[in-house]
Design an enzyme around this catalytic site. Structure first.
Site, short mmCIF file in Angstrom:
data_model
loop_
_atom_site.label_atom_id
_atom_site.label_comp_id
_atom_site.label_asym_id
_atom_site.label_seq_id
_atom_site.Cartn_x
_atom_site.Cartn_y
_atom_site.Cartn_z
N SER A 181 62.38 37.58 -5.05
CA SER A 181 61.53 38.75 -4.88
C SER A 181 61.36 39.51 -6.19
CB SER A 181 62.09 39.65 -3.76
OG SER A 181 61.20 40.68 -3.42
N ASP A 202 54.04 34.70 2.58
CA ASP A 202 55.38 34.67 3.19
C ASP A 202 55.70 35.95 3.94
OD1 ASP A 202 55.92 36.57 1.26
OD2 ASP A 202 57.49 35.44 0.25
N HIS A 218 59.78 35.99 3.89
CA HIS A 218 60.18 36.40 2.55
C HIS A 218 61.70 36.43 2.35
CE1 HIS A 218 59.55 38.21 -1.35
NE2 HIS A 218 60.32 39.23 -1.04
#
Length: 673
Positions: A254, A575, A628
């Site tokens: 991320s 995602d 995610h």
């Protein structure tokens, strides 16, 4: 005498009768009184029986709950797996077990770089309200203190609105070690599954390092305040030296992807701005950078977060209970406090969309136009591989104007730009305060904006990536003043210009060069097949005592099955957090081969993981998830990481694996390479 006796008898009988009547009267009253008392007793019994029933019901639930907990703790560890296998059949071996059977062992040390939110933060110094919380987690863990003292928690989680660093008298620091981000909360894994599988082939703490940092502050400020970048540099050098010169495999997730991109420029840049490692530091110390869910080009979701502290889920909750999150409930206006706190987190501004209209599209076009939200995809990660011709399995429907990241009104989001009447907001008069003095006010920059400024923002109608920055400067000038000092969002004309040596450009892949390390590999690994926020339909919030003046219009719907517009949010492939365009473009085109962004020709690979939700509750968050965070437990992704850590290359993995239309979308972006 007889007469007297008779008279007496008569009188006596008369007296007796009257006495009986009196006694009967008293008895009636007594019976009536006893009846009333009995009725009262019955009523009391009825009331008591209700209370008793409730107590028994609660007691039974508690007893059953504690009994189940006892059984759960007493049962053998293998019992849940036994039940699961009895229902679903034999479970596949975890990747670590499977690869150990293949003979894979420890090779390259690994470095984990967590993203925003997932890393734990603990208190080292605080105000009086935080008494007893020394070195207790304020972020991550059980979040118990959020419920006990919410205003105190918000105060300590916020940064200084002027400096972006600690407020006076407060020190909150990142948790260190692998426990910093193995679990976000009890039972909710982040890195734990990957760590466990690496351990199965022999990895341990000396060959694994969690590069924890305070994800709230700007990337360069993590070095200024905590010397975090220097610590990462030293730890990587130590791991290489103590593991026979084996280079490290870095695994950012991320926002950690952007943080490590910043690190790779910092470590080679000369002091004092950089780490002074020299131009070949990355080539000497890094084998591969395996980016998971990387928002390389930003995330539209961040725009809605900064603009109205919303995402899809918050917008739905806000619409379901209008005004509740905005009102002064027990002295706490939820959304205002969240906005005040999150707008002090400078790191969030690192994920504002980069590249402007060139990357994200203009008012009448976008790279993803023609995307079909109803397209069905394969659920098996091993059965579909798309070559680099960019031909995915998507159909075509009515084009969505994804380039309009914010539109005020559904009609504005759909009609041609020539029919939209716009009034420029940039020079608008900001007017009087919005804050009502009778309200328990929480200061946000909207308080200084005024009714005139709010109306001007709505009258501009449509905002693309190019005008989003102007919008944020208008509604949150103090926040953006800090952001401008640490981040940039454009496209470099000439990367040899000395101005790009400043750290504010280092986390933008369109304004910086990759290191001179041709033997290093870069992977872009992300999930696909999950609806991901891409653009929003907004409306003005009805004026209230305390309020944020803009909100997502959850009543805006596409009106047909498979529509891309649901609840005021236009979705695209991704995602759930990062759209495919942001996660995949740099490895698909921007860095592919020798380009001005990748002058040494570092090999790049795209590894997509097609989302498959868990088949049942026993699977937990699933082993084929592309979401995610849940992707961190994806067996296919873990398999790829372990193989590279054990010495494999991208070619050994099979090169690219693509399910989306990332190549086709990348070709629509005309960027000088």
């Amino acid at each position: 005498m007889l007469r007297r006796r008779n008279g007496t008898e008569i009188e006596t009988s008369t007296n007796t009768e009257s006495q009986i009547q009196k006694e009967n009267g008293k008895g009636g009253i007594e019976v009536e009184r006893k009846g009333k008392e009995k009725a009262k007793v019955v009523k009391k019994k009825k009331k008591g029986s209700c209370v008793d029933s409730c107590c028994w019901f609660i007691g039974c639930i508690c007893s059953i709950w504690w009994f189940l907990i006892f059984i759960f703790n007493a049962m053998p560890a293998s019992f849940p797996q036994y039940v699961t296998e009895a229902i679903t059949g034999p479970l596949p071996d975890p990747p670590g077990v499977k690869l150990r059977k293949e003979g894979l062992t420890v090779n390259h040390p690994v470095v984990f770089v967590p993203g925003i939110v997932t890393g734990g933060l603990e208190l080292w110094e605080g105000h009086q309200c935080a008494e007893g919380l020394f070195r207790k987690r304020l972020w991550g863990g059980t979040f118990g203190d959020v419920y006990k003292r919410p205003l105190c928690w918000v105060e300590h989680m916020s940064l200084d609105n002027e400096t972006g660093l600690d407020p006076p008298g407060i020190r909150v620091r990142p948790v260190s070690g692998l426990v910093a981000a193995d679990y976000f909360a009890p039972g909710y894994f982040v890195w734990a599954v990957l760590i466990a599988n690496l351990a199965r082939i022999g990895y341990e703490e000396k060959t694994m390092y969690m590069a924890a940092y305070d994800w709230r502050i700007s990337f360069q400020n993590t070095e200024v305040r905590d010397q975090t970048l220097s610590r990462i540099k030293s730890n990587i050098e130590l791991m290489v030296a103590t593991n026979g010169g084996k280079k490290v495999v870095v695994i950012p997730h991320s926002m950690g992807v952007l943080y490590f991109l910043h690190f790779m420029k910092w470590v080679e840049a000369p002091a004092p701005m950089g780490g002074g490692g020299g131009p070949d530091w990355c080539a000497k110390h890094i084998k591969a950078v395996m980016n998971i869910g990387g928002p390389f080009l930003g995330v539209p979701k961040v725009v809605s977060g900064l603009f109205s502290v919303e995402a899809r889920d918050i917008a739905v909750a806000r619409a379901f209970a209008p005004g509740v999150l905005d009102k002064d409930v027990f002295g706490l206006q939820t959304l205002q406090h969240v906005m005040r706190m999150t707008r002090t987190w400078d790191s969030t501004m690192s994920m504002i969309p980069k590249g402007g209209d060139t990357i994200w599209g203009g008012i009448d076009w976008s790279p993803e136009e023609g995307y079909d939200c109803s397209a069905k995809k394969s659920r098996n990660n091993d059965t579909q591989t798309t070559s680099q011709n960019g031909k995915g399995g998507l159909g075509f429907k009515k084009s969505v104007n994804y380039g309009r990241i914010i539109s005020f009104g559904k009609d504005v989001a759909e009609i041609h730009s020539s029919k939209i009447e716009r009034m420029d907001f940039r020079g608008a008069f900001r007017g009087n305060n919005l804050a009502n003095t009778t309200c328990h006010d929480v200061w946000t920059e909207y308080n200084d904006m005024g009714v005139g400024g709010v109306k001007a923002v709505a009258d501009y109608k449509v905002y693309t990536s190019g005008s989003i920055l102007d919008l944020l400067h208008f509604v949150a000038p103090k926040m953006m003043m800090r952001g401008d000092a640490h981040f940039s969002y454009g496209i470099a004309d000439n990367l040899d210009d000395p101005k790009y040596e400043h750290y504010k450009y280092w986390s933008n892949p369109l304004e910086t060069k990759l290191p001179n390390a041709p033997d290093m590999e870069i992977y872009s690994m992300y999930g696909v097949g999950v609806p991901t926020e891409r653009a929003y339909v907004y409306k003005l919030t009805p004026a209230a005592e305390c309020y944020i003046p803009f909100q997502i219009d959850t009543s805006a719907e596409g009106g047909s099955e498979g529509t891309c517009l649901k609840g005021g949010v236009f979705s695209v492939d991704g995602d759930e957090t990062v759209p495919v365009l942001s996660a995949g473009f740099m490895c698909a085109k921007g860095w592919r081969g020798k380009t001005r962004f990748n002058p040494s020709g570092i090999p790049t690979y795209i590894r997509e993981y097609n989302h498959a939700p868990p088949a049942n509750l026993l699977e937990g968050r699933g082993t084929q998830s592309g979401a995610h965070v849940d992707i961190m437990g994806n067996f296919a992704l873990i398999d790829d990481i372990i193989r590279v850590a054990a010495g494999a290359t991208g070619e050994d993995l099979g090169g690219d694996r693509v399910y989306s239309d990332i190549y086709k979308w990348s070709e629509k972006i005309h960027l000088q390479l």
